[in-house]
Write a protein that holds these residues in place. Structure first.
Motif, PDB file in Angstrom:
ATOM      1  N   THR A   1       3.940 -22.125   1.656  1.00 54.08           N
ATOM      2  CA  THR A   1       3.777 -22.438   0.234  1.00 54.08           C
ATOM      3  C   THR A   1       5.097 -22.942  -0.325  1.00 54.08           C
ATOM      4  OG1 THR A   1       4.467 -20.278  -0.629  1.00 54.08           O
ATOM      5  CG2 THR A   1       2.169 -20.500   0.053  1.00 54.08           C
ATOM      6  N   ASN A   2       5.041 -23.505  -1.499  1.00 48.73           N
ATOM      7  CA  ASN A   2       6.246 -23.941  -2.191  1.00 48.73           C
ATOM      8  C   ASN A   2       6.491 -23.029  -3.391  1.00 48.73           C
ATOM      9  OD1 ASN A   2       8.495 -25.571  -2.604  1.00 48.73           O
ATOM     10  ND2 ASN A   2       7.396 -26.921  -4.004  1.00 48.73           N
ATOM     11  N   LEU A   3       6.229 -21.730  -3.187  1.00 48.41           N
ATOM     12  CA  LEU A   3       6.340 -20.763  -4.278  1.00 48.41           C
ATOM     13  C   LEU A   3       7.502 -19.808  -4.039  1.00 48.41           C
ATOM     14  CD1 LEU A   3       2.578 -19.728  -4.651  1.00 48.41           C
ATOM     15  CD2 LEU A   3       3.803 -21.510  -5.910  1.00 48.41           C
ATOM     16  N   THR A   4       8.098 -19.358  -5.128  1.00 47.64           N
ATOM     17  CA  THR A   4       9.036 -18.244  -5.043  1.00 47.64           C
ATOM     18  C   THR A   4       8.222 -16.973  -4.822  1.00 47.64           C
ATOM     19  OG1 THR A   4      10.605 -19.322  -6.539  1.00 47.64           O
ATOM     20  CG2 THR A   4      10.817 -16.940  -6.249  1.00 47.64           C
ATOM     21  N   ILE A   5       8.652 -16.138  -3.865  1.00 48.82           N
ATOM     22  CA  ILE A   5       7.908 -14.929  -3.525  1.00 48.82           C
ATOM     23  C   ILE A   5       8.790 -13.701  -3.725  1.00 48.82           C
ATOM     24  CG2 ILE A   5       6.712 -13.671  -1.688  1.00 48.82           C
ATOM     25  CD1 ILE A   5       6.054 -16.361  -0.403  1.00 48.82           C
ATOM     26  N   TYR A   6       8.237 -12.692  -4.400  1.00 44.68           N
ATOM     27  CA  TYR A   6       8.887 -11.395  -4.530  1.00 44.68           C
ATOM     28  C   TYR A   6       7.945 -10.337  -3.962  1.00 44.68           C
ATOM     29  CZ  TYR A   6      11.767 -13.685  -8.151  1.00 44.68           C
ATOM     30  OH  TYR A   6      12.594 -14.535  -8.837  1.00 44.68           O
ATOM     31  N   GLY A   7       8.472  -9.473  -3.107  1.00 46.72           N
ATOM     32  CA  GLY A   7       7.730  -8.295  -2.669  1.00 46.72           C
ATOM     33  C   GLY A   7       8.430  -7.071  -3.224  1.00 46.72           C
ATOM     34  N   ILE A   8       7.707  -6.195  -3.887  1.00 46.78           N
ATOM     35  CA  ILE A   8       8.317  -5.040  -4.544  1.00 46.78           C
ATOM     36  C   ILE A   8       7.842  -3.738  -3.904  1.00 46.78           C
ATOM     37  CG2 ILE A   8       6.517  -5.079  -6.349  1.00 46.78           C
ATOM     38  CD1 ILE A   8       8.630  -3.902  -8.267  1.00 46.78           C
TER      39      ILE A   8
ATOM     40  N   GLY B   1       0.838  -1.195   0.000  1.00 51.92           N
ATOM     41  CA  GLY B   1       0.000   0.000   0.000  1.00 51.92           C
ATOM     42  C   GLY B   1       0.875   1.247   0.000  1.00 51.92           C
ATOM     43  N   ASN B   2       0.386   2.326   0.607  1.00 54.51           N
ATOM     44  CA  ASN B   2       1.150   3.564   0.703  1.00 54.51           C
ATOM     45  C   ASN B   2       1.226   3.967   2.178  1.00 54.51           C
ATOM     46  OD1 ASN B   2       2.462   5.958   0.058  1.00 54.51           O
ATOM     47  ND2 ASN B   2       0.594   7.053  -0.506  1.00 54.51           N
ATOM     48  N   PRO B   3       2.401   4.021   2.785  1.00 55.10           N
ATOM     49  CA  PRO B   3       3.721   3.971   2.189  1.00 55.10           C
ATOM     50  C   PRO B   3       4.065   2.599   1.627  1.00 55.10           C
ATOM     51  CG  PRO B   3       3.902   3.982   4.577  1.00 55.10           C
ATOM     52  CD  PRO B   3       2.463   4.249   4.251  1.00 55.10           C
ATOM     53  N   GLY B   4       4.867   2.646   0.567  1.00 57.94           N
ATOM     54  CA  GLY B   4       5.190   1.420  -0.147  1.00 57.94           C
ATOM     55  C   GLY B   4       6.530   0.830   0.214  1.00 57.94           C
ATOM     56  N   LEU B   5       6.904   0.939   1.475  1.00 62.44           N
ATOM     57  CA  LEU B   5       8.148   0.329   1.944  1.00 62.44           C
ATOM     58  C   LEU B   5       7.880  -1.150   2.188  1.00 62.44           C
ATOM     59  CD1 LEU B   5      11.060   1.323   2.713  1.00 62.44           C
ATOM     60  CD2 LEU B   5      10.312   1.151   5.077  1.00 62.44           C
TER      61      LEU B   5
ATOM     62  N   SER C   1      11.829   4.103  -0.307  1.00 59.24           N
ATOM     63  CA  SER C   1      12.973   3.334   0.134  1.00 59.24           C
ATOM     64  C   SER C   1      13.784   4.171   1.099  1.00 59.24           C
ATOM     65  CB  SER C   1      13.832   2.941  -1.084  1.00 59.24           C
ATOM     66  OG  SER C   1      15.075   2.414  -0.672  1.00 59.24           O
ATOM     67  N   THR C   2      14.483   3.509   1.997  1.00 60.98           N
ATOM     68  CA  THR C   2      15.388   4.210   2.894  1.00 60.98           C
ATOM     69  C   THR C   2      16.804   4.247   2.326  1.00 60.98           C
ATOM     70  OG1 THR C   2      15.763   2.149   4.096  1.00 60.98           O
ATOM     71  CG2 THR C   2      14.063   3.618   4.935  1.00 60.98           C
ATOM     72  N   ARG C   3      16.981   3.725   1.129  1.00 59.56           N
ATOM     73  CA  ARG C   3      18.297   3.723   0.480  1.00 59.56           C
ATOM     74  C   ARG C   3      18.488   5.009  -0.314  1.00 59.56           C
ATOM     75  NH1 ARG C   3      20.123  -1.598   0.695  1.00 59.56           N
ATOM     76  NH2 ARG C   3      18.499  -3.060   1.321  1.00 59.56           N
TER      77      ARG C   3
END
Length: 306
Positions: free
Chosen positions: A79-86, A60-64, A92-94
């Motif tokens: 689960t037996n799934l590959t997971i990506y969170g974007i 959501g927002n904030p999107g961190l 970002s704090t970078r």
């Protein structure tokens, strides 16, 4: 049920995705499946999916996206799934690789493009997309050449129709004076960054019930964050429809299996939306699969609370 996730460092990876004419920092949380990873030649810096179906999470927002590590880590154990969170772009704090052009605005259009670019360049299996809040509006507008099998929406913020006048006041103030609010936030940022001790901020956040204090303090001390957060919030209120479109929902259901999770007392995802959907389904106006549930003890901001 309690779950103690492993340290965030065991899951986090960072890549840069080109948006417009600059490179924005995009935080990716990566959780491999239990299957052996099939490395390929010229693979992207982020490890490829090692399962036949990939789970993509949109915040959501904030999107961190690091807020959501406990949730995604838990899902990776079930689960037996590959997971990506974007993350959202620049949420970002970078540090930024290049300065964001003054003409750039962090809005729903750029976030949809941001997620679409990630799918096109990094994902090569059918998808299940889980989203939170405004992430659901974004996920509904994404496509994949490998198919999107299911959309799972947690407190979906896809229409802006507050249940009462009081809850509509803060968003409407943002739409009336976005530049002023952004300017004030940029003035306050140095104060938060240099004058207020982190220990004091942590006490205030703890009193409010927040549990992700370290991540929020990082955000408060990131100058580029204020502007992008408020710009996206302004875009949400200005862009989202105020009524549910049956034709649009049916168009979505013709291509996707949809599941939704609602909570009580939610100013962003009202119960009237749930009641409308259940009424449409009851009387046969919806053409496709849609499941709705209520999370009895949940909150819209569950990612920063117990």
């Amino acid at each position: 049920m309690s779950y103690n996730p492993p340290p965030l460092s065991t899951a986090a990876a960072v890549i840069d995705i080109e948006i417009d004419d600059y490179s924005c920092p995009t935080e990716i949380l990566y959780y491999p499946s239990n299957s052996p990873s099939k490395q390929q030649g010229n693979s992207p810096p982020l490890p490829p999916s090692s399962s036949p179906i990939t789970l993509l999470f949109i915040p959501g927002n904030p999107g961190l996206v690091t807020f959501y590590h406990p949730l995604l880590s838990y899902l990776s154990t079930k689960t037996n799934l590959t997971i990506y969170g974007i993350s959202h772009s620049t949420h970002s704090t970078r540090p930024l690789k290049n300065k964001i052009p003054p003409t750039h605005s962090n809005n729903l259009t750029t976030e949809i493009l941001h997620k679409q670019n990630f799918i096109n360049s990094h994902l090569s299996t059918p998808l299940i997309i889980i989203s939170h809040s405004i992430g659901s509006y974004i996920s509904r507008r994404l496509t994949s050449p490998y198919a999107i099998i299911k959309l799972i929406e947690i407190t979906p913020f896809t229409i802006f129709k507050p249940d009462n006048l009081l809850s509509s006041i803060p968003p409407k103030i943002l739409t009336l004076t976005p530049k002023l609010i952004i300017a004030i936030s940029e003035i306050l940022n140095p104060i938060v960054t240099h004058l207020i001790p982190p220990s004091f901020l942590k006490k205030i956040l703890n009193l409010s019930g927040c549990t992700s204090t370290s991540e929020i303090i990082k955000l408060l001390k990131t100058p580029s964050y204020y502007k992008t957060f408020l710009q996206l919030g302004h875009s949400e209120i200005k862009t989202l429809p105020t009524t549910l479109s049956v034709s649009s929902l049916n168009s979505l259901l013709s291509k996707n299996d949809l599941r939704q999770l609602y909570v009580y007392n939610d100013m962003w995802c009202s119960m009237s939306q749930l009641e409308h959907i259940r009424s449409l389904r009851k009387y046969g106006y919806l053409e496709g699969k849609i499941g709705t549930e209520i999370w009895e003890k949940g909150r819209h901001d569950f990612v920063v609370r117990e």
